[in-house]
Design an enzyme around this catalytic site. Structure first.
Site, PDB file in Angstrom:
ATOM      1  N   SER A   1       0.809  -1.222   0.000  1.00 33.63           N
ATOM      2  CA  SER A   1       0.000   0.000   0.000  1.00 33.63           C
ATOM      3  C   SER A   1       0.844   1.275   0.000  1.00 33.63           C
ATOM      4  O   SER A   1       1.584   1.506  -0.938  1.00 33.63           O
ATOM      5  CB  SER A   1      -0.958  -0.055   1.194  1.00 33.63           C
ATOM      6  OG  SER A   1      -1.911   0.944   1.084  1.00 33.63           O
TER       7      SER A   1
ATOM      8  N   ASP B   1      -2.298   6.185  -3.573  1.00 30.99           N
ATOM      9  CA  ASP B   1      -1.231   5.551  -2.801  1.00 30.99           C
ATOM     10  C   ASP B   1      -0.613   4.445  -3.662  1.00 30.99           C
ATOM     11  O   ASP B   1      -0.837   4.403  -4.875  1.00 30.99           O
ATOM     12  CB  ASP B   1      -1.768   5.017  -1.461  1.00 30.99           C
ATOM     13  CG  ASP B   1      -2.723   3.853  -1.641  1.00 30.99           C
ATOM     14  OD1 ASP B   1      -3.393   3.797  -2.694  1.00 30.99           O
ATOM     15  OD2 ASP B   1      -2.801   2.988  -0.750  1.00 30.99           O
TER      16      ASP B   1
ATOM     17  N   ASP C   1      -1.253   1.362  -4.180  1.00 35.58           N
ATOM     18  CA  ASP C   1      -2.079   0.340  -4.839  1.00 35.58           C
ATOM     19  C   ASP C   1      -3.446   0.888  -5.248  1.00 35.58           C
ATOM     20  O   ASP C   1      -4.343   0.125  -5.619  1.00 35.58           O
ATOM     21  CB  ASP C   1      -2.234  -0.907  -3.952  1.00 35.58           C
ATOM     22  CG  ASP C   1      -2.877  -0.586  -2.610  1.00 35.58           C
ATOM     23  OD1 ASP C   1      -2.763   0.560  -2.151  1.00 35.58           O
ATOM     24  OD2 ASP C   1      -3.507  -1.482  -2.033  1.00 35.58           O
TER      25      ASP C   1
ATOM     26  N   ASP D   1      -6.011   1.952  -3.799  1.00 34.91           N
ATOM     27  CA  ASP D   1      -7.282   1.779  -3.091  1.00 34.91           C
ATOM     28  C   ASP D   1      -7.611   3.061  -2.326  1.00 34.91           C
ATOM     29  O   ASP D   1      -8.677   3.193  -1.747  1.00 34.91           O
ATOM     30  CB  ASP D   1      -7.279   0.553  -2.158  1.00 34.91           C
ATOM     31  CG  ASP D   1      -6.238   0.623  -1.063  1.00 34.91           C
ATOM     32  OD1 ASP D   1      -5.310   1.457  -1.153  1.00 34.91           O
ATOM     33  OD2 ASP D   1      -6.348  -0.162  -0.105  1.00 34.91           O
TER      34      ASP D   1
HETATM   35 MG    MG Z   1      -3.549   1.195  -0.242  1.00 33.34          MG
END
Ligand code: MG
Length: 444
Positions: free
Chosen positions: A88, A231, A233, A235
């Site tokens: 992340s 960020d 990834d 999400d």
């Molecule tokens: Mg993330």
């Protein structure tokens, strides 16, 4: 010992032997899994080890390559389980493993515990040579995800957007989806590079400094660009307004919740105990019920289903749109910012400025892991004398007062007790913080 933390497994120099064991443990309960990864240099190493464990237990693996976490979560619906290899927002030397259910929610603590127990009890069973699993490569997941998201956004205006992907897996989807909806896109840090050469993946003020200045510079002429930054990834997302300022997480959560409620007609939203009181106050005018949960997207998605809420958000920039899917999705969230601007026909900075501003202060105090629970016990038992109110104990201790609130909770990943206070003005916030710090020091 625990492998899984608040957001799956996450470690500096994650050892592939752990990944192998996790894969092998998963194979004891799943038959078909889908796997994806972010752009980290150790991604292939961890993936290979995981897959070896999975095949050893007879699992059929579908490898969808480098994808954002929301794409992996979306793809999990066709499998027993989804596996995302990502750390992340952490720096490049970290990596991690996050597991997803078929409905796109992250694994709950009790599910993770089940995997851990298999590992710690060495409860593995290998399959014979003629039942070893297979690996299939699938390059259609990104297209399917894009098509699905497009069905759920309604944007007709032409927007100007800078999309900053932090050289991570958001790069392979996010700028394209913004182009799909007809936006004029400038993509930044949008080639994949596991060292995060353009900027570190945590979307905060320091790391986004260059992006903010760029937007400010662009807008000195026409004033129309906003920024969406992800960020590591994708999400999560944070928006940058037309003046080149980071959109305050709490404020954007408030104005966005109002938009969702107005649009959907549903009246319940979910946020975490560490979110600002400006959310309740701003939404109070619109008859919205705000449910507060523990910190973390797992708790938010559980509460979404439990309370039949339409939207859940954390002040970290993690947003779940239940009408679309249950995986936190920074790309969809970015698109919906534009949708909201079109709906209200307002610039982003004007929307954010509608939400009241309060003073927020944060501190952390060193506290060893083994002392955390006794410190929290003391804070809960003795805090009432300090603040004249019984704390809420959903996650740590939250004291809700007339002119502010105090949250004291142990960090889930570091040796600290954290305190966050919010007050209507500086003096109130300072006073609340001082009293809280005294309380924690006494407890230590
Ligand atoms: Mg993330």
């Amino acid at each position: 010992m625990r492998l899984f933390g608040t957001s799956g497994i996450r470690m500096k120099n994650l050892n592939p032997e752990i990944a192998y064991k996790v894969g092998f443990a998963i194979s004891q309960r799943a038959k078909e899994v889908v796997i994806g990864r972010d752009t980290r240099t150790t991604g292939n190493l961890i993936k290979s080890a995981l897959i070896t464990g999975l095949l050893n237990g007879g699992v059929t693996v579908t490898d969808i390559g480098i994808v954002p976490t929301p794409t992996l979560g979306f793809s999990s619906r066709n499998y027993d389980l989804g596996i995302m290899i990502t750390a992340s927002h952490n720096p490049p030397e970290y990596n991690g493993i996050k597991l997803f259910n078929r409905d796109g929610t992250a694994y709950r603590p009790e599910q993770e515990k089940y995997i851990e127990e298999i590992i710690f009890n060495k409860n593995f069973k290998r399959v014979d040579w003629n039942s070893v699993g297979e690996v299939w490569d699938d390059d259609t997941s990104i297209r399917k995800y894009r098509e699905y998201i497009l069905k759920h956004v309604n944007i007709n205006k032409e927007f100007n957007v800078v999309v900053d992907c932090a050289n991570s897996s958001g790069s392979v989807v996010s700028p394209y989806l913004f182009t799909d909806i007809g936006a004029h896109v400038i993509s930044l840090n949008a080639h994949i590079d596991g060292r995060f050469i353009g900027r570190m993946p945590e979307p905060n003020e320091r790391n986004l400094n260059h992006t903010m200045r760029m937007i400010k510079g662009l807008n000195e002429k026409n004033g129309k660009y906003i920024g969406i930054a992800h960020d590591g990834d994708a999400d999560r997302m944070i928006a940058i307004d037309e003046k080149g300022r980071l959109a305050d997480f709490d404020k954007i959560l408030a104005v966005f919740s109002r938009y969702i409620v107005e649009k959907s007609g549903k009246k319940t939203i979910v946020t975490t105990v560490d979110a600002s009181m400006s959310i309740d106050e701003y939404l109070g005018d619109f008859n919205v019920k705000v449910i507060r949960t523990k910190v973390g997207d797992v708790a938010v998605s559980e509460a979404l289903c439990k309370y039949d809420a339409i939207f859940g958000g954390e002040p970290s920039g993690t947003w779940i749109h239940r009408d679309v899917h249950l995986t936190p999705d920074g790309i969809l969230s970015g698109l919906r910012i534009l949708e909201m601007m079109e709906y209200y026909n307002k610039r982003l900075h004007a929307l954010i400025e509608e939400v009241p501003s309060y003073v927020n202060l944060r501190e952390k105090i060193k506290c060893n892991e083994d002392k955390k629970s006794s410190v929290m016990k003391y804070v809960i038992e003795n805090g009432e004398k300090i603040y004249n109110v019984v704390p809420e104990t959903i996650d740590g201790a939250r004291f809700n007062l007339e002119d502010g609130w105090v949250l004291i909770r142990p960090s889930g990943t570091e040796p600290y007790i954290r305190i966050r206070v919010e007050g209507r003005n500086k003096n109130i916030a300072k006073d609340l913080l001082e009293r809280g710090l005294k309380l924690i020091k006494k407890a230590l």
